[in-house]
Enzyme design. Sequence first.
Site, mmCIF file in Angstrom:
data_model
loop_
_atom_site.group_PDB
_atom_site.id
_atom_site.type_symbol
_atom_site.label_atom_id
_atom_site.label_comp_id
_atom_site.label_asym_id
_atom_site.label_seq_id
_atom_site.Cartn_x
_atom_site.Cartn_y
_atom_site.Cartn_z
ATOM 1 N N ASP A 21 42.858 39.137 33.156
ATOM 2 C CA ASP A 21 44.257 38.734 33.322
ATOM 3 C C ASP A 21 44.644 37.640 32.325
ATOM 4 O OD1 ASP A 21 46.764 38.788 34.435
ATOM 5 O OD2 ASP A 21 46.246 37.579 36.196
ATOM 6 N N ASN A 47 50.842 48.194 38.139
ATOM 7 C CA ASN A 47 51.336 47.812 36.805
ATOM 8 C C ASN A 47 52.451 48.726 36.270
ATOM 9 O OD1 ASN A 47 48.087 46.550 35.747
ATOM 10 N ND2 ASN A 47 49.868 45.388 36.437
#
Length: 241
Positions: free
Chosen positions: A19, A67
């Site tokens: 991330d 996502n």
Amino acid sequence: MPDDGRYLSGPRHVAIIMDGNGRWAERRGRPRLFGHHAGARRVREVVEACPDLGVKYLTIFAFSTENWKRTQIEVAGLMSLFRSYIKREAMALKEKNVRVRFIGDRPGLDHKLQAQMDELEAMTEHCDSVNLTIALNYGGRDEVARATKRLAQDVAAGRLDPEAIDEETLPRYLDTRVLPDPDLVIRTSGEARISNFLLWQSAYAEYEFIDTLWPDFTRDVFAGLVGNYAGRDRRFGGVKA
Ligand code: IPE
Ligand code: IPE
Ligand code: MG
């Protein structure tokens, strides 16, 4: 693996939530996709560090079932990045004897990408240095739902006795069926959440949440976290031996 015993108590399976690519790019005044490209380039160094660190299984979270909520530009850019990553890295992965697998909902991905994924898996099928699993269109809840559907189909068809279902049954239907559970889960970028990653499999994993953004994650950072793990006392509900 070094033969001096240094890593004998190290993690066999490390899973990473990669991330922070977007923030890394934003800090440089660049578009988010610039960060994703920088992030993709980090993967090779981490995979190559695994044998020395005694890490036999590495699972990386590349794209989640959530996502798709991002802008069309970012999603399309990521999909094209996955395709170019496979094209660019396939030979090197095979040469490094890395076996690649993908987990996640494959039918939800572009057909050309799916074909490349199948090809890379087949191409590295006999490799056995590191097991690299790429979670692409992966969500833990989605995985459990898909597994449950197949399990229910087996019950309906008389292939599985509901009375025989125990903790060992569901994992046989998960995308990760051939993988051991992760020993260590790392998340970069300072967020302390698991964002739907390996929910069932990480029940007893150790966690490391670090501030480093994924494009800044180096071999040394990785080695440090693997080293910390050796000092942890995993009790699995029991008492210290
Ligand atoms: C992780 O980086 C990569 C993907 C989720 C594809 P992010 O894109 O989430 O980066 P941040 O969290 O916005 O910085
Ligand atoms: C998790 O990161 C997914 C990947 C790293 C691929 P996100 O950036 O999507 O997670 P949230 O939105 O911060 O929970
Ligand atoms: Mg993020």
